[in-house]
Motif scaffolding. Structure first.
Motif, PDB file in Angstrom:
ATOM      1  N   GLY A 182     -14.767  -3.488   9.886  1.00 47.79           N
ATOM      2  CA  GLY A 182     -13.556  -4.267   9.686  1.00 47.79           C
ATOM      3  C   GLY A 182     -12.330  -3.385   9.605  1.00 47.79           C
ATOM      4  O   GLY A 182     -12.429  -2.158   9.467  1.00 47.79           O
ATOM      5  N   LEU A 183     -11.157  -4.001   9.665  1.00 50.50           N
ATOM      6  CA  LEU A 183      -9.920  -3.228   9.606  1.00 50.50           C
ATOM      7  C   LEU A 183      -9.767  -2.501   8.276  1.00 50.50           C
ATOM      8  O   LEU A 183      -9.221  -1.393   8.227  1.00 50.50           O
ATOM      9  N   ASP A 184     -10.233  -3.086   7.203  1.00 53.81           N
ATOM     10  CA  ASP A 184     -10.118  -2.430   5.895  1.00 53.81           C
ATOM     11  C   ASP A 184     -10.939  -1.146   5.829  1.00 53.81           C
ATOM     12  O   ASP A 184     -10.636  -0.249   5.032  1.00 53.81           O
ATOM     13  N   ASP A 185     -11.976  -1.032   6.655  1.00 56.82           N
ATOM     14  CA  ASP A 185     -12.781   0.188   6.681  1.00 56.82           C
ATOM     15  C   ASP A 185     -11.993   1.383   7.215  1.00 56.82           C
ATOM     16  O   ASP A 185     -12.342   2.540   6.951  1.00 56.82           O
ATOM     17  N   LEU A 186     -10.932   1.118   7.967  1.00 58.42           N
ATOM     18  CA  LEU A 186     -10.194   2.202   8.607  1.00 58.42           C
ATOM     19  C   LEU A 186      -9.419   3.056   7.606  1.00 58.42           C
ATOM     20  O   LEU A 186      -9.133   4.224   7.875  1.00 58.42           O
ATOM     21  N   TYR A 187      -9.085   2.498   6.444  1.00 62.68           N
ATOM     22  CA  TYR A 187      -8.315   3.262   5.460  1.00 62.68           C
ATOM     23  C   TYR A 187      -9.081   4.481   4.943  1.00 62.68           C
ATOM     24  O   TYR A 187      -8.470   5.473   4.530  1.00 62.68           O
ATOM     25  N   ALA A 188     -10.387   4.422   4.962  1.00 65.65           N
ATOM     26  CA  ALA A 188     -11.190   5.515   4.413  1.00 65.65           C
ATOM     27  C   ALA A 188     -11.462   6.625   5.433  1.00 65.65           C
ATOM     28  O   ALA A 188     -11.995   7.675   5.069  1.00 65.65           O
ATOM     29  N   ILE A 189     -11.133   6.412   6.702  1.00 66.64           N
ATOM     30  CA  ILE A 189     -11.382   7.414   7.734  1.00 66.64           C
ATOM     31  C   ILE A 189     -10.220   8.404   7.740  1.00 66.64           C
ATOM     32  O   ILE A 189      -9.052   7.998   7.820  1.00 66.64           O
ATOM     33  N   PRO A 190     -10.487   9.708   7.654  1.00 65.34           N
ATOM     34  CA  PRO A 190      -9.416  10.705   7.506  1.00 65.34           C
ATOM     35  C   PRO A 190      -8.369  10.706   8.614  1.00 65.34           C
ATOM     36  O   PRO A 190      -7.189  10.921   8.350  1.00 65.34           O
ATOM     37  N   ASP A 191      -8.778  10.483   9.860  1.00 61.79           N
ATOM     38  CA  ASP A 191      -7.816  10.539  10.965  1.00 61.79           C
ATOM     39  C   ASP A 191      -8.114   9.428  11.963  1.00 61.79           C
ATOM     40  O   ASP A 191      -9.007   9.535  12.795  1.00 61.79           O
ATOM     41  N   VAL A 192      -7.364   8.341  11.852  1.00 62.08           N
ATOM     42  CA  VAL A 192      -7.446   7.245  12.822  1.00 62.08           C
ATOM     43  C   VAL A 192      -6.378   7.500  13.876  1.00 62.08           C
ATOM     44  O   VAL A 192      -5.179   7.477  13.579  1.00 62.08           O
ATOM     45  N   VAL A 193      -6.826   7.769  15.100  1.00 59.59           N
ATOM     46  CA  VAL A 193      -5.921   8.087  16.205  1.00 59.59           C
ATOM     47  C   VAL A 193      -5.754   6.832  17.056  1.00 59.59           C
ATOM     48  O   VAL A 193      -6.730   6.303  17.588  1.00 59.59           O
ATOM     49  N   LEU A 194      -4.522   6.366  17.197  1.00 64.70           N
ATOM     50  CA  LEU A 194      -4.233   5.175  18.000  1.00 64.70           C
ATOM     51  C   LEU A 194      -3.392   5.595  19.199  1.00 64.70           C
ATOM     52  O   LEU A 194      -2.354   6.247  19.041  1.00 64.70           O
ATOM     53  N   ALA A 195      -3.840   5.229  20.393  1.00 63.85           N
ATOM     54  CA  ALA A 195      -3.123   5.599  21.613  1.00 63.85           C
ATOM     55  C   ALA A 195      -2.792   4.365  22.431  1.00 63.85           C
ATOM     56  O   ALA A 195      -3.615   3.454  22.547  1.00 63.85           O
TER      57      ALA A 195
END
Length: 322
Positions: A273-286
């Motif tokens: 889910g989108l809330d899981d993304l907060y815990a990932i150190p580097d979310v790269v969006l391109a």
């Protein structure tokens, strides 16, 4: 370039050298065309390319830190609390925006993957990530695991998450892990049942524990791989737009505020889910292009994006939105 005192402006010189280098090596324009587009001469362009090599601006990749996009990068970083923003120049010729952004993403990934602390990398899907794989330099990283952050499609495609995962793993000599499930279940109940199966729970935990997660996004149109190849047969793009959709990320369809729309499709997504993304150190969006401005702005507003890769025109469009 010189200021009124006659002194050289090194920053402006570096920007000119980097812009010329990008147009020549990434866009593939001739020196004559670059000269015409930039109001210069072929001789100056030729000398600029030689000087760029001497200074190390041109190496395996072009050092875009010296591009004309400092201001946009700084404004994006400050406004959205990013760790970094990489903004490519606008094409001088016929090169499309996706090619420019994909090339920049590939160069950035090479730098990221040189860090020995990065051990698990999650990959999304789409044309931008496909192009990026052509620009990632081969590295010996057998200690890395590359995981599919989304499911693979039944049909073969270079933009398929499984294909992108395999290509990056091959470039690194790394281990790989695929997500063996459809993107959408037939119902919310079947989705819940699938997610209780041990193998899927293990894969999802692997995605949540990534050091870096690389994602792309698009609007709700046929330009979007989700709309073209993954949408359930009982749902149409018109249905989603009527519910307020502006795009998707990891299969979750969102509105202009970056929130999942109130629609059955979001209760059928098999993935994190989108809330899981907060815990990932580097979310790269391109992503880049006028059609992606709204969805990129929506996702940046959520606060889980750490690194943004886009083009100058798209960056200005994002910053112009409230």
């Amino acid at each position: 370039m010189r200021d009124r005192s006659g002194k050289s402006d090194p920053l402006a010189d570096h920007r000119f050298l980097a812009r010329v280098s990008w147009a020549y090596y990434v866009e593939g324009l001739t020196q004559e065309k670059i000269a015409a587009q930039m109001g210069s001469t072929r001789l100056r362009i030729n000398k600029a390319l030689a000087e760029a090599k001497r200074l190390g601006i041109v190496r395996i990749s072009i050092d875009t830190r010296h591009s004309q996009c400092f201001d946009l990068e700084a404004r994006l970083t400050e406004r959205f609390g990013l760790g970094r923003a990489h903004v490519t120049p606008e094409p001088l010729g016929d090169t499309d925006t996706q090619t420019m952004v994909g090339a920049a993403l590939g160069h950035l990934l090479t730098d990221i993957l040189r860090d020995p602390a990065v051990r698990r990398v999650g990959m999304g899907w789409g044309g931008t990530l496909n192009i990026a794989m052509r620009h990632v330099a081969p590295l010996a990283r057998p200690d890395v695991e590359v995981v599919s952050a989304m499911v693979g499609l039944v049909e073969g495609s270079e933009t398929n998450c499984a294909e992108i995962t395999a290509r990056l793993a091959d470039l690194l000599g790394a281990r790989r892990r695929y997500f063996p499930a459809p993107l959408f279940a037939g119902s919310a109940a079947s989705r819940d049942a699938i997610l209780e199966i041990d193998v899927f729970r293990t894969v999802l935990e692997g995605i949540r524990s990534c050091d870096v997660l690389v994602l792309a996004t698009s609007d709700i149109s046929d330009r979007n791989l989700l709309i073209r190849s993954a949408l359930p047969g009982d749902i149409t793009a018109e249905d989603l737009r009527a519910a307020g959709a502006v795009g998707d990320i990891l299969g979750t369809v969102i509105d202009a505020h970056g929130q999942p729309i109130d629609h059955a499709i979001n209760r059928r997504v098999i993935g994190i889910g989108l809330d899981d993304l907060y815990a990932i150190p580097d979310v790269v969006l391109a992503g880049g292009g006028a059609h992606k401005v709204t969805v990129l702005r929506a996702l940046l507003g959520r606060g889980f994006v750490d690194t943004l890769v886009t083009d100058a025109a798209t960056a200005r469009g994002i910053l112009d939105m409230p």
